[in-house]
Design an enzyme around this catalytic site. Structure first.
Site, PDB file in Angstrom:
ATOM      1  N   LYS A 180       0.856  -1.196   0.000  1.00  0.00           N
ATOM      2  CA  LYS A 180       0.000   0.000   0.000  1.00  0.00           C
ATOM      3  C   LYS A 180       0.886   1.238   0.000  1.00  0.00           C
ATOM      4  O   LYS A 180       1.881   1.286   0.728  1.00  0.00           O
ATOM      5  CB  LYS A 180      -0.906  -0.024   1.237  1.00  0.00           C
ATOM      6  CG  LYS A 180      -1.940   1.091   1.285  1.00  0.00           C
ATOM      7  CD  LYS A 180      -2.844   0.960   2.501  1.00  0.00           C
ATOM      8  CE  LYS A 180      -3.961   1.988   2.493  1.00  0.00           C
ATOM      9  NZ  LYS A 180      -4.908   1.797   3.626  1.00  0.00           N
TER      10      LYS A 180
ATOM     11  N   SER B 106      -9.772   1.821   2.429  1.00  0.00           N
ATOM     12  CA  SER B 106      -8.896   2.579   1.563  1.00  0.00           C
ATOM     13  C   SER B 106      -7.794   1.741   0.916  1.00  0.00           C
ATOM     14  O   SER B 106      -7.164   2.186  -0.028  1.00  0.00           O
ATOM     15  CB  SER B 106      -8.236   3.717   2.368  1.00  0.00           C
ATOM     16  OG  SER B 106      -7.394   3.172   3.374  1.00  0.00           O
TER      17      SER B 106
ATOM     18  N   SER C 134     -10.120  -0.181   6.739  1.00  0.00           N
ATOM     19  CA  SER C 134      -9.502  -0.135   5.414  1.00  0.00           C
ATOM     20  C   SER C 134      -8.815  -1.402   4.925  1.00  0.00           C
ATOM     21  O   SER C 134      -8.445  -1.483   3.755  1.00  0.00           O
ATOM     22  CB  SER C 134      -8.504   1.014   5.346  1.00  0.00           C
ATOM     23  OG  SER C 134      -9.214   2.197   5.134  1.00  0.00           O
TER      24      SER C 134
END
Ligand code: GLN
Length: 477
Positions: free
Chosen positions: A79, A154, A178
């Site tokens: 990420k 996210s 997330s």
């Protein structure tokens, strides 16, 4: 078997037995990542050259009969909130568009030391602010089970990288859901560990008292393998726990005989009946294996979203203040609409005269929410509840309505407020009204436990997964 359908467990065996070269696997994943990126937009950076170089090195070490451990040669998608030395790290925001860190986050250095191979940095809602992936300044990530729908956020790109077979594992962050939400929308396993179990050092902070670092994989076993490497005290993060870590893989097949599963009634009250059905059938399977099911109440559940959006925005406003164009961030006018909204809300909640009414009160209710869980864990071992009130929603459906977007977090934020671990596990599919085609849209459940109960969560998830194997239903892409 096709390389892209491997689990870590399978790939790892083949690599160790020298049946397949790390280079071959890594190259296949990178090619897939490159090929699919136009369609799904899951990667912001693909680090082809460094990945292939490292793959060759790992192959050499294996040829030299070095024992490298189960993650050696495993491709990893990271990420873009995790600092990666020499690899651009944007946080999904134009503010950091050209930022190249000079050091690795602890999670990344530990994974590097375990010989994983980072193939790229994944897309996300800018700064981690979002539940759909649509708040990325670099375009949204599409759901591989239906590209007209969101991937969840996210950690949008991380989930899609694994779901599309462009990586074997991905790192994620979970401040309010997330990791669990995109994992669920993409039929994957996602762990939000106990606060303090995995180091936050070197990860761009969203809301420091809620942020947790975890990962996304196809299976429960794979997930446990990754936590074995990332968990544990870190000198660079004073909030990490000194408590020794477990071996999360050993005894993973212990089963659930005699385990007490709590069903928190507040999470099921007005739940979509199809999702409710899927979760209750999962519970039935665990009951069949000898678990005992008990109805419990977590009375302060309904305040979770309100409390979360006061505390989280307050901490966001403080954390984003450092991107003032002097030390970090070249141009703060580049903050997107959602980041601005949170900075303004949080600054307001913390301002003199409002602090007591908002922030302090939210902190008090946070304590009550944690108290609900601690009470429940006096009589049960784990809780099972939904991850999301709906399956993946349509692109654009909630983008311009922040409140409805925030309500996607209704079932996930409380574990962050309480600091306890939660494992999201796929539990079937519901029909996709959009196209009706098989397998439909994935549904997931959370298995939530007391502080530092990750090992037990994996045992429960594993028992269920052995029976159902939903991970075999890959998207048709
Ligand atoms: N959807 C939540 C939010 O927008 C959670 C985000 C997260 O966990 N990073 O705040």
């Amino acid at each position: 078997m096709i390389i892209h359908n491997y689990t870590i467990q399978e790939a790892s065996k083949l690599i160790a037995k020298r049946k397949i070269k790390v280079y071959e696997i890594v190259k296949a994943y990178i090619d897939k990542a490159k090929k699919l990126n136009h369609q799904f937009n899951s990667f912001l950076t693909i680090s082809e050259e460094t990945a292939l170089m490292k793959a060759k090195k790992v192959d050499q070490l294996i040829a030299d009969h070095q024992k490298l451990g189960p993650l050696a040669g495993i491709s990893l998608a990271v990420k873009d909130l995790f600092s990666t030395k020499g690899i651009r790290t944007t946080a999904g925001s134009r503010v950091l568009e050209n930022y190249v860190p000079v050091y690795d986050a602890t999670v990344i250095s530990r994974l590097n030391n375990a010989y994983t191979i980072t193939i790229g940095k994944t897309n996300l809602d800018a700064w981690g602010h979002g539940a759909s992936g649509e708040n990325s300044d670099f375009g949204l990530t599409k759901n591989p089970y239906d590209p007209s729908r969101v991937s969840g956020g996210s950690s949008s790109g991380s989930a899609v990288a694994v779901a599309t077979g462009a990586s074997l594992a991905a790192t994620g962050t979970d401040t309010g859901g997330s990791i669990r939400l995109p994992s669920t929308f993409c039929n994957l396993v996602g762990l939000k560990p106990t606060y303090g179990r995995v180091s936050r050092y070197g990860v761009i902070s969203m809301a420091s008292s809620l942020d947790t670092m975890g990962h996304i994989t196809k299976t429960v076993f794979d997930n446990a393998l990754v936590l074995n490497v990332t968990a544990g005290f870190d000198f660079f993060d004073s909030t990490t726990s000194q408590k020794p870590t477990d071996d999360y893989v050993s005894d993973i097949d212990k089963g659930v005989k005699g385990l007490k599963i709590g069903i928190p009634r507040e999470y099921f009250q007005s739940l979509n009946s199809e999702i409710k059905g899927k979760i209750l059938s999962a519970v039935k399977i665990l009951e069949k294996f000898g678990a005992k099911v008990i109805d419990v109440s977590l009375p302060h559940t309904e305040y979770g979203v309100a409390v979360y959006y006061v505390i989280q925005t307050s901490e966001v406003s403080s954390n984003l203040a450092r991107y003032d164009g002097i030390r970090f961030g070249f141009d703060r006018s580049k903050f997107g609409a959602e980041a601005k909204r949170r900075i303004i809300l949080g600054t307001f909640a913390l301002s003199a005269g409002y602090y007591d009414a908002f922030y302090l009160k939210a902190m008090k209710v946070r304590r009550l929410i944690r108290g609900d869980f601690l009470n429940a864990f006096k009589k049960i071992d784990v809780l099972i509840c939904p991850v999301s009130p709906t399956p993946a929603f349509k692109i654009g459906e909630k983008k311009n309505d922040p409140i409805s977007m925030y309500l996607s977090d209704i079932f996930t934020v409380n574990a962050n407020l309480a600091g306890i671990p939660s494992l999201a596990v796929p539990c079937g599919f519901v029909k996709n009204s959009n196209n009706g085609s098989d397998p439909g849209l994935p549904v997931g459940m959370q298995i939530i436990g007391p502080d530092f109960s990750e090992k037990m969560l994996y045992q429960v998830g594993f028992a269920y997964e052995q029976e159902t194997k939903w991970y075999l239903k890959s998207p048709k892409i």
